[in-house]
Motif scaffolding. Structure first.
Motif, PDB file in Angstrom:
ATOM      1  N   UNK A 160     -27.181   0.581  12.568  1.00  0.00           N
ATOM      2  CA  UNK A 160     -27.772   0.868  13.877  1.00  0.00           C
ATOM      3  C   UNK A 160     -29.138   1.527  13.720  1.00  0.00           C
ATOM      4  N   UNK A 161     -29.289   2.338  12.669  1.00  0.00           N
ATOM      5  CA  UNK A 161     -30.596   2.945  12.408  1.00  0.00           C
ATOM      6  C   UNK A 161     -31.645   1.868  12.121  1.00  0.00           C
ATOM      7  N   UNK A 162     -31.239   0.897  11.310  1.00  0.00           N
ATOM      8  CA  UNK A 162     -32.151  -0.199  10.975  1.00  0.00           C
ATOM      9  C   UNK A 162     -32.495  -0.998  12.230  1.00  0.00           C
ATOM     10  N   UNK A 163     -31.483  -1.202  13.082  1.00  0.00           N
ATOM     11  CA  UNK A 163     -31.709  -1.947  14.325  1.00  0.00           C
ATOM     12  C   UNK A 163     -32.684  -1.200  15.223  1.00  0.00           C
ATOM     13  N   UNK A 164     -32.511   0.119  15.307  1.00  0.00           N
ATOM     14  CA  UNK A 164     -33.416   0.915  16.145  1.00  0.00           C
ATOM     15  C   UNK A 164     -34.850   0.732  15.668  1.00  0.00           C
ATOM     16  N   UNK A 165     -35.040   0.855  14.347  1.00  0.00           N
ATOM     17  CA  UNK A 165     -36.397   0.710  13.807  1.00  0.00           C
ATOM     18  C   UNK A 165     -36.923  -0.700  14.073  1.00  0.00           C
ATOM     19  N   UNK A 166     -36.063  -1.696  13.901  1.00  0.00           N
ATOM     20  CA  UNK A 166     -36.503  -3.074  14.118  1.00  0.00           C
ATOM     21  C   UNK A 166     -36.928  -3.283  15.568  1.00  0.00           C
ATOM     22  N   UNK A 167     -36.106  -2.788  16.496  1.00  0.00           N
ATOM     23  CA  UNK A 167     -36.434  -2.964  17.912  1.00  0.00           C
ATOM     24  C   UNK A 167     -37.718  -2.215  18.267  1.00  0.00           C
ATOM     25  N   UNK A 168     -37.818  -0.961  17.782  1.00  0.00           N
ATOM     26  CA  UNK A 168     -39.011  -0.169  18.081  1.00  0.00           C
ATOM     27  C   UNK A 168     -40.274  -0.856  17.591  1.00  0.00           C
ATOM     28  N   UNK A 169     -40.228  -1.410  16.379  1.00  0.00           N
ATOM     29  CA  UNK A 169     -41.453  -2.007  15.845  1.00  0.00           C
ATOM     30  C   UNK A 169     -41.734  -3.363  16.484  1.00  0.00           C
ATOM     31  N   UNK A 170     -40.685  -4.186  16.671  1.00  0.00           N
ATOM     32  CA  UNK A 170     -40.936  -5.535  17.182  1.00  0.00           C
ATOM     33  C   UNK A 170     -41.358  -5.508  18.658  1.00  0.00           C
ATOM     34  N   UNK A 171     -40.869  -4.532  19.406  1.00  0.00           N
ATOM     35  CA  UNK A 171     -41.237  -4.446  20.822  1.00  0.00           C
ATOM     36  C   UNK A 171     -42.303  -3.401  21.095  1.00  0.00           C
ATOM     37  N   UNK A 172     -42.929  -2.928  20.017  1.00  0.00           N
ATOM     38  CA  UNK A 172     -43.950  -1.886  20.183  1.00  0.00           C
ATOM     39  C   UNK A 172     -45.045  -2.272  21.178  1.00  0.00           C
ATOM     40  N   UNK A 173     -45.503  -3.538  21.210  1.00  0.00           N
ATOM     41  CA  UNK A 173     -46.555  -3.871  22.189  1.00  0.00           C
ATOM     42  C   UNK A 173     -46.132  -3.565  23.625  1.00  0.00           C
ATOM     43  N   UNK A 174     -44.841  -3.656  23.924  1.00  0.00           N
ATOM     44  CA  UNK A 174     -44.366  -3.277  25.270  1.00  0.00           C
ATOM     45  C   UNK A 174     -44.180  -1.769  25.356  1.00  0.00           C
ATOM     46  N   UNK A 175     -43.435  -1.217  24.367  1.00  0.00           N
ATOM     47  CA  UNK A 175     -43.047   0.187  24.432  1.00  0.00           C
ATOM     48  C   UNK A 175     -44.268   1.096  24.497  1.00  0.00           C
ATOM     49  N   UNK A 176     -45.310   0.734  23.735  1.00  0.00           N
ATOM     50  CA  UNK A 176     -46.476   1.611  23.659  1.00  0.00           C
ATOM     51  C   UNK A 176     -47.464   1.362  24.796  1.00  0.00           C
ATOM     52  N   UNK A 177     -47.157   0.404  25.658  1.00  0.00           N
ATOM     53  CA  UNK A 177     -48.069   0.109  26.770  1.00  0.00           C
ATOM     54  C   UNK A 177     -47.396   0.311  28.126  1.00  0.00           C
ATOM     55  N   UNK A 178     -46.877   1.515  28.391  1.00  0.00           N
ATOM     56  CA  UNK A 178     -46.085   1.680  29.613  1.00  0.00           C
ATOM     57  C   UNK A 178     -46.938   1.750  30.888  1.00  0.00           C
TER      58      UNK A 178
END
Lengths: 251, 399
Positions: free
Chosen positions: B10-28
């Motif tokens: 789950x830790x790996x999944x969290x990191x994967x999701x955070x990095x792959x969706x960063x263009x959305x997450x970091x542009x709120x």
């Protein structure tokens, strides 16, 4: 011919002759105690056996091989395990992990770059560590942080860690120093049990005469860096030279 | 999954999701809104987040596991960058050989520096690594100018050989870095209402490398080797008297973390093909120490969080200036507005180091386990658990 043969060992620190002409022969499967008053050179001698110090002269042979000039980890891999005066364990790790490390050292040697396998998937190592914890009566504490154990439990853990390496010679440096009487007696029982049930040689440095006479079947008395006498416990007790040098002190 | 237990997966999944969706997450915040300056979802900055994340993950393998504090890890980052740029100059603009060479060269470099520095431990080890890094910096800055191009920095030119590529493109400009034709600077913009999200190829390469690097770090943490590294930190005396030679263990950890730094340096040069000596300076080495401690040394995800946190501050807080402040506080009466701006002024713009310093002190004093400990405490409160439980699991992060 003993399993450990110390011949004419001398060690000088500046102006202090800590050891001079020490001869010692530890018989296989015996419990050999080295006693002597403070400053007699007991710890210096022990450090010469495990590779922490290199003697200026003489020879130390373990099972026919010289240990001189070898690093502590090499001497350990030859089959000598050491228990420290204050228990030296891996305080940040769990009790089970503490027990797994010597098992890994026994299986994989002094260095193994095994960076991909899961350590908790090493069935043989875990089984061996669990068995040893069982033997030490510590199985219920396996997930505890080793640093949070009581003094007596730390000592048991350290002895268990040494035994899980299946050493041929176990060296103990004042294993009951600073212990309460009850803990001391527990340790004596544990060591008796170990020497009865395993084919292992135990060499023990000790101050406490109660411990020495309950355990040892051979005693060397050191005084001022030289062995005064090496004999069976009964003869040591009656030896006037020993009384004068050491026992007289406490009498 | 992938040989990991549930928690690590789950830790790996969290990191994967955070990095792959960063263009959305970091542009709120919608573009054009007042808060848009807090958006960090542009390629340049996101690349920096993940590259420094990789750097910190590698540093944590050395510092978090063995406790050996290196103050010279930027040297490996710099060596990685120089190697990559040389590969672009001599071989081709494909990033793959460049990154491979960065990792190999920095690994060899780490082997030499580690072999000498690890003769000592504690503060002496730190000073030795610092000395080596400063020497590398000075060499790169002056003596080795033929290799490093001195203070100008190593850049691509129109007469580089590039034996497997082209010296110059058809229109006479320097070719761009690519992965088998995929240009690193290529960016796809997606407009959703007032939002504009940017998907950059270079960023996604870095993100995939970060996920792989994070996965490898988990495997190392959980391996027999990782356990031995924790034993080094815990009690070297016991280790040596248990038949284990601690030296090759620490050296291997040093080389692995040096290779991670080289990988980060290689990626940095792949995103922007130039390398300067300042990348090796001691402030850069200090930065990765801050990232690791701020996030939580010895924890898996901590260094990634720390890297993101510091890079965000560096790039976002430093851009707030007095005009922006006046805009924010314009609702106040004039005198009060000026006063508030005067008070806040030292903490923003060029003063962002001050804000970061205060935050760092607060974290180290109140959350010795870093941001990870903060997260665990919050999770503990939510679950209604006692704080002591959170601390217990935190002291054994690598179990």
């Amino acid at each position: 011919m003993g399993i450990l043969e110390v011949k004419n060992v001398g060690k000088r620190f500046g102006g202090l002759q800590a050891l001079s002409d020490v001869n010692l022969s530890v018989r296989e499967n015996s419990v050999h105690a080295i006693i002597g008053p403070n400053g007699a050179g007991k710890s210096t001698l022990l450090n010469c056996l495990v590779g922490k110090l290199i003697p200026d002269s003489g020879s130390v042979m373990f099972d026919g091989q010289s240990v001189l000039g070898r690093a502590p980890y090499e001497i350990n891999q030859m089959g000598i395990s050491r228990v420290f005066q204050t228990p030296e364990i891996f305080g940040d790790l769990s009790v089970l992990e503490n027990m797994m490390i010597p098992c890994l050292a026994k299986r994989d040697g002094s260095f193994e770059l095994n960076a991909i396998a899961n350590v908790m998937g090493q069935r043989d190592i875990i089984e061996k560590a669990e068995r040893m914890l069982e033997e030490m009566n510590m199985a219920d504490k396996r997930h505890m942080n080793a640093a949070s154990l009581s003094r007596g439990d730390k000592r048991r853990l350290e002895i268990g860690m040494c035994l899980s390496q299946e050493p041929r010679l176990l060296l103990l440096d004042e294993p009951t120093a600073g212990m309460a009487r009850a803990d001391t007696n527990n340790t004596i029982d544990l060591l008796k049990q170990i020497s009865d049930q395993r084919s292992i040689t135990i060499a023990i440095i000790e101050h406490d005469m109660h411990v020495v006479f309950s355990l040892a079947n051979r005693i060397t008395v050191l005084a001022q860096g030289t062995p005064l006498v090496e004999d069976d416990p009964e003869n040591i007790r009656g030896n006037p030279k020993v009384r004068e040098a050491y026992l007289g002190e406490s009498a | 999954m992938f040989g990991l237990d549930k928690k690590d997966t789950s830790l790996l999944m969290i990191v994967a999701v955070l990095t792959l969706f960063a263009p959305f997450i970091l542009n709120p915040f919608p573009t054009g809104s007042g808060l848009a300056q807090f958006n960090a979802g542009y390629p340049d900055l996101m690349q920096r987040f993940v590259i420094f994340g990789i750097f910190a993950i590698g540093f944590n393998i050395l510092f978090g596991l063995t406790g050996y504090l290196s103050f010279g890890h930027a040297a490996f980052l710099g060596v990685g960058s120089y190697s990559a740029v040389w590969m672009f100059k001599l071989l081709s603009m494909n990033v793959l050989p460049a990154i491979l060479l960065s990792v190999i060269i920095s690994g060899l470099f780490a082997l030499v520096i580690g072999f000498i520095s690890l003769r000592r431990s504690g503060i002496y080890f730190s000073i030795l690594t610092l000395a080596f890094a400063q020497m590398s910096f000075s060499l790169a800055y002056s003596v080795l100018t033929p290799i490093t191009n001195g203070e100008t920095g190593l850049q691509l030119t129109l007469d580089d050989p590039r034996v497997l590529g082209v010296t110059a493109t058809a229109d006479g400009s320097i070719p761009v870095t690519n992965l088998f034709g995929l240009e690193m600077r290529g960016t796809y913009e997606m407009a959703v209402g007032p939002w504009a999200f940017q998907f950059n190829i270079g960023y996604y390469l870095c993100a995939l490398v970060l996920i792989a690097a994070f996965y490898l770090a988990i495997r190392i943490f959980r391996s027999p080797f990782g356990m031995m590294l924790r034993a080094v930190k815990s009690n070297q005396q016991r280790m040596n008297y248990t038949g284990l030679n601690s030296k090759p263990y620490t050296l291997a950890a040093f080389v692995i973390s040096g290779m991670y730094a080289g990988l980060a340096g290689g990626l940095m040069a792949s995103m922007d093909p130039l390398a300067g000596a300042e990348r090796m300076q001691w402030t850069a080495s200090g930065e990765v120490v801050l990232m690791t401690i701020l996030g939580g040394a010895g924890t898996l995800i901590g260094p990634v969080l720390g890297a993101g946190f510091i890079k965000y501050f560096e790039n976002i807080f430093s851009k707030i200036n007095d005009n922006v402040l006046h805009g924010w506080f314009s609702f106040m009466p004039d005198g009060l507005e000026d006063f508030v701006v005067f008070i806040v002024h030292p903490f923003i713009g060029k003063g962002w180091h001050l804000t970061l310093g205060i935050l760092f002190m607060l974290v180290v004093i109140y959350l010795p386990g870093g941001l990870v400990e903060g997260g665990q405490r919050i999770a503990g409160w939510i679950k209604g658990n006692k704080q002591s439980d959170a601390q217990q699991s935190e002291t054994k992060p690598a179990e």
